[in-house]
Motif scaffolding. Sequence first.
Motif, PDB file in Angstrom:
ATOM      1  N   ILE A   1       0.975  -4.941   2.945  1.00 53.69           N
ATOM      2  CA  ILE A   1       0.744  -3.512   2.885  1.00 53.69           C
ATOM      3  C   ILE A   1      -0.153  -3.256   1.527  1.00 53.69           C
ATOM      4  CG2 ILE A   1       2.727  -2.568   4.098  1.00 53.69           C
ATOM      5  CD1 ILE A   1       4.200  -2.192   1.114  1.00 53.69           C
ATOM      6  N   ALA A   2      -0.856  -2.394   1.444  1.00 52.08           N
ATOM      7  CA  ALA A   2      -1.971  -2.317   0.502  1.00 52.08           C
ATOM      8  C   ALA A   2      -2.201  -0.774   0.154  1.00 52.08           C
ATOM      9  CB  ALA A   2      -3.142  -2.862   0.448  1.00 52.08           C
ATOM     10  N   CYS A   3      -2.538  -0.435  -1.163  1.00 55.77           N
ATOM     11  CA  CYS A   3      -2.540   1.045  -1.516  1.00 55.77           C
ATOM     12  C   CYS A   3      -3.393   1.187  -2.790  1.00 55.77           C
ATOM     13  CB  CYS A   3      -1.757   2.010  -1.652  1.00 55.77           C
ATOM     14  SG  CYS A   3      -0.448   1.404  -3.012  1.00 55.77           S
ATOM     15  N   ALA A   4      -3.879   2.206  -3.172  1.00 56.27           N
ATOM     16  CA  ALA A   4      -4.730   2.447  -4.356  1.00 56.27           C
ATOM     17  C   ALA A   4      -3.578   3.581  -4.867  1.00 56.27           C
ATOM     18  CB  ALA A   4      -5.773   3.423  -4.213  1.00 56.27           C
ATOM     19  N   SER A   5      -3.632   3.701  -6.314  1.00 57.45           N
ATOM     20  CA  SER A   5      -2.540   4.653  -6.810  1.00 57.45           C
ATOM     21  C   SER A   5      -2.893   4.921  -8.269  1.00 57.45           C
ATOM     22  CB  SER A   5      -1.130   4.104  -6.629  1.00 57.45           C
ATOM     23  OG  SER A   5      -0.261   4.788  -7.329  1.00 57.45           O
TER      24      SER A   5
ATOM     25  N   ILE B   1       4.869  -4.295 -11.353  1.00 64.52           N
ATOM     26  CA  ILE B   1       5.202  -5.445 -11.809  1.00 64.52           C
ATOM     27  C   ILE B   1       6.505  -6.053 -11.630  1.00 64.52           C
ATOM     28  CG2 ILE B   1       5.201  -7.056 -14.049  1.00 64.52           C
ATOM     29  CD1 ILE B   1       2.789  -5.001 -14.979  1.00 64.52           C
ATOM     30  N   ALA B   2       7.591  -5.373 -11.971  1.00 56.72           N
ATOM     31  CA  ALA B   2       8.729  -5.693 -11.656  1.00 56.72           C
ATOM     32  C   ALA B   2       9.127  -5.984 -10.197  1.00 56.72           C
ATOM     33  CB  ALA B   2      10.016  -4.896 -12.313  1.00 56.72           C
ATOM     34  N   TYR B   3       8.579  -5.138  -9.451  1.00 56.87           N
ATOM     35  CA  TYR B   3       9.043  -5.416  -7.938  1.00 56.87           C
ATOM     36  C   TYR B   3       8.117  -6.527  -7.253  1.00 56.87           C
ATOM     37  CZ  TYR B   3      11.376  -0.706  -7.846  1.00 56.87           C
ATOM     38  OH  TYR B   3      12.117   0.263  -8.060  1.00 56.87           O
ATOM     39  N   GLY B   4       7.330  -7.235  -8.128  1.00 58.12           N
ATOM     40  CA  GLY B   4       6.569  -8.195  -7.632  1.00 58.12           C
ATOM     41  C   GLY B   4       5.299  -8.061  -6.878  1.00 58.12           C
ATOM     42  N   ALA B   5       4.771  -6.740  -6.956  1.00 55.93           N
ATOM     43  CA  ALA B   5       3.437  -6.608  -6.154  1.00 55.93           C
ATOM     44  C   ALA B   5       2.459  -7.320  -6.788  1.00 55.93           C
ATOM     45  CB  ALA B   5       3.115  -4.931  -6.166  1.00 55.93           C
ATOM     46  N   HIS B   6       1.239  -7.488  -6.125  1.00 63.55           N
ATOM     47  CA  HIS B   6      -0.074  -8.231  -6.516  1.00 63.55           C
ATOM     48  C   HIS B   6      -0.685  -6.731  -7.153  1.00 63.55           C
ATOM     49  CE1 HIS B   6       0.672 -12.035  -4.793  1.00 63.55           C
ATOM     50  NE2 HIS B   6       1.243 -11.356  -3.775  1.00 63.55           N
ATOM     51  N   VAL B   7      -1.010  -6.481  -8.550  1.00 59.61           N
ATOM     52  CA  VAL B   7      -1.392  -5.633  -8.891  1.00 59.61           C
ATOM     53  C   VAL B   7      -2.975  -5.802  -9.760  1.00 59.61           C
ATOM     54  CG1 VAL B   7      -1.516  -3.933 -10.767  1.00 59.61           C
ATOM     55  CG2 VAL B   7       0.570  -4.934  -9.988  1.00 59.61           C
ATOM     56  N   LEU B   8      -4.048  -5.152  -8.992  1.00 64.38           N
ATOM     57  CA  LEU B   8      -5.399  -5.309  -9.385  1.00 64.38           C
ATOM     58  C   LEU B   8      -5.725  -4.027 -10.381  1.00 64.38           C
ATOM     59  CD1 LEU B   8      -7.446  -6.670  -6.450  1.00 64.38           C
ATOM     60  CD2 LEU B   8      -6.443  -8.032  -8.271  1.00 64.38           C
TER      61      LEU B   8
ATOM     62  N   SER C   1       6.379   3.020  -5.326  1.00 68.33           N
ATOM     63  CA  SER C   1       6.991   2.941  -4.221  1.00 68.33           C
ATOM     64  C   SER C   1       6.701   1.965  -3.242  1.00 68.33           C
ATOM     65  CB  SER C   1       6.852   4.394  -3.743  1.00 68.33           C
ATOM     66  OG  SER C   1       7.441   4.626  -2.729  1.00 68.33           O
ATOM     67  N   ALA C   2       5.524   1.904  -3.191  1.00 66.82           N
ATOM     68  CA  ALA C   2       4.951   0.716  -2.130  1.00 66.82           C
ATOM     69  C   ALA C   2       5.702  -0.829  -2.331  1.00 66.82           C
ATOM     70  CB  ALA C   2       3.360   0.517  -2.095  1.00 66.82           C
ATOM     71  N   ALA C   3       5.727  -1.052  -3.826  1.00 66.45           N
ATOM     72  CA  ALA C   3       6.088  -2.281  -4.209  1.00 66.45           C
ATOM     73  C   ALA C   3       7.717  -2.317  -4.178  1.00 66.45           C
ATOM     74  CB  ALA C   3       5.710  -2.306  -5.802  1.00 66.45           C
ATOM     75  N   ALA C   4       8.318  -1.209  -4.345  1.00 64.87           N
ATOM     76  CA  ALA C   4       9.707  -1.411  -4.017  1.00 64.87           C
ATOM     77  C   ALA C   4      10.046  -1.491  -2.263  1.00 64.87           C
ATOM     78  CB  ALA C   4      10.379   0.077  -4.510  1.00 64.87           C
ATOM     79  N   TYR C   5       9.484  -0.666  -1.829  1.00 65.28           N
ATOM     80  CA  TYR C   5       9.794  -0.889  -0.169  1.00 65.28           C
ATOM     81  C   TYR C   5       9.070  -2.274   0.382  1.00 65.28           C
ATOM     82  CZ  TYR C   5      12.210   3.571  -0.128  1.00 65.28           C
ATOM     83  OH  TYR C   5      12.857   4.626  -0.564  1.00 65.28           O
ATOM     84  N   GLY C   6       8.154  -2.474  -0.255  1.00 68.54           N
ATOM     85  CA  GLY C   6       7.511  -3.929   0.244  1.00 68.54           C
ATOM     86  C   GLY C   6       8.663  -4.902  -0.107  1.00 68.54           C
ATOM     87  N   ALA C   7       9.002  -5.043  -1.250  1.00 70.96           N
ATOM     88  CA  ALA C   7      10.084  -5.888  -1.589  1.00 70.96           C
ATOM     89  C   ALA C   7      11.326  -5.732  -0.962  1.00 70.96           C
ATOM     90  CB  ALA C   7      10.280  -5.846  -3.347  1.00 70.96           C
TER      91      ALA C   7
ATOM     92  N   ALA D   1       6.332   5.049   6.258  1.00 68.43           N
ATOM     93  CA  ALA D   1       5.109   4.156   6.373  1.00 68.43           C
ATOM     94  C   ALA D   1       5.525   2.942   6.578  1.00 68.43           C
ATOM     95  CB  ALA D   1       4.169   4.519   5.186  1.00 68.43           C
ATOM     96  N   ILE D   2       6.519   2.511   5.881  1.00 68.22           N
ATOM     97  CA  ILE D   2       7.009   0.949   5.844  1.00 68.22           C
ATOM     98  C   ILE D   2       7.637   0.634   7.173  1.00 68.22           C
ATOM     99  CG2 ILE D   2       7.933  -0.879   4.714  1.00 68.22           C
ATOM    100  CD1 ILE D   2       5.606   0.074   2.992  1.00 68.22           C
ATOM    101  N   ALA D   3       8.413   1.452   7.504  1.00 70.21           N
ATOM    102  CA  ALA D   3       9.293   1.409   8.578  1.00 70.21           C
ATOM    103  C   ALA D   3       8.403   1.238   9.767  1.00 70.21           C
ATOM    104  CB  ALA D   3      10.233   2.314   9.082  1.00 70.21           C
ATOM    105  N   LYS D   4       7.319   2.015   9.881  1.00 70.83           N
ATOM    106  CA  LYS D   4       6.396   2.196  11.197  1.00 70.83           C
ATOM    107  C   LYS D   4       5.425   0.747  10.892  1.00 70.83           C
ATOM    108  CE  LYS D   4       6.082   4.627  14.096  1.00 70.83           C
ATOM    109  NZ  LYS D   4       7.015   4.859  15.166  1.00 70.83           N
TER     110      LYS D   4
END
Length: 354
Positions: free
Chosen positions: A79-83, A120-127, A90-96, A67-70
Amino acid sequence: MRRPLLERYQEYLPLTEQTPPITLGEGGTPLVRSERLWRELGTSEVYFKLEGCNPTGSFKDRGMVVAIAKALEAGSRFIACASTGNTSASAAAYGAHCGLTTLVLVPKGSVAAGKMAQAIAYGAHVLAVNGNFDRALQLVRELCSRHPATLVNSVNPFRLEGQKTAAFEVIDDLGDAPDYLCIPVGNAGNITAYWRGFRTYHEAGKAKRLPRMLGFQAEGSAPIVFGHPVKDPKTIASAIRIGSPASWKGAVAARDESGGRIDAVSDEEILEAYKLLARQEGVFCEPASATSVAGLLKLAREGMDFRGKRIVCVITGSGLKDPDLAQQIADVPLQEVSADLESVEEAVSSLWGR
Ligand code: F0G
């Protein structure tokens, strides 16, 4: 070095010359043979597909890398997701890794500690949304339709394309498909992806047969088993606390086309399997992952005959994701001891000769 997933299964993935060959070391996870459970069931072989060995500790990385490569190929920067926790980690890691802005919406108070720590560690914006996962997914879908952000939930078709590679690996390791594939079902993307993977490899002549798909939901969150959405889903397995799965149809197709079943297991049965896996097999997984084994044990108890069958249970995520649970269910409290040999010897005296 392990071959990156995008390279290893290139011919089965929707990649082009322009798709960046990113990797965090996903895929190539171990298929470990059971030492004890198989005896209890009287089967010839039970295997655990250890998806917790992926870089962020869950199977989500297989789909996320595609998904991230595409998304990168399409020029996306956001990128954004609910989880329920693992997709966001996973999104946060590949985003970083790829320098993207990552936004994750999680149901407030419902995500295991290890998964929150990762986002948090991978630096995503978390809501933290004041609502359940189903509501968070609705919100992020609307958000992505209004703003230039790529949705990386499994409704993004590239996610399931990546996740189907786990079925390829099972066949590559066993030389054919197993008789049964046991798998937890939450948003129902993974069971859909595995079935697609098994069918694809079968059509390509890499497997002689197809497995029966056995999916398991938690009793308090079992919309597919009941045949209607669950408004207020409940279960100890927070990863699969989902009342209205996005890939509902795919899961039903996997069940029906394979001659399989989707069944429900109680929280007690999940915890029993969780403990059994850790204490008798050395496999420490999160509670949602234990539903595959809980379901297998339940069907065996109900009289389903697994003798002589080859069974693969998908262990979707690492036990380290949910450290609080492991401590809550400890049978004996942690024993403190003075820092001298005499005290230590006294404390362990009953263990000798066991
Ligand atoms: N096991 C784990 C550990 C999960 O995190 C999930 C889903 C599942 C099983 C179920 O897979 O949704 O494809 O049926 N976790 C999602 C998330 C919902 O947000 O991390 P599914």
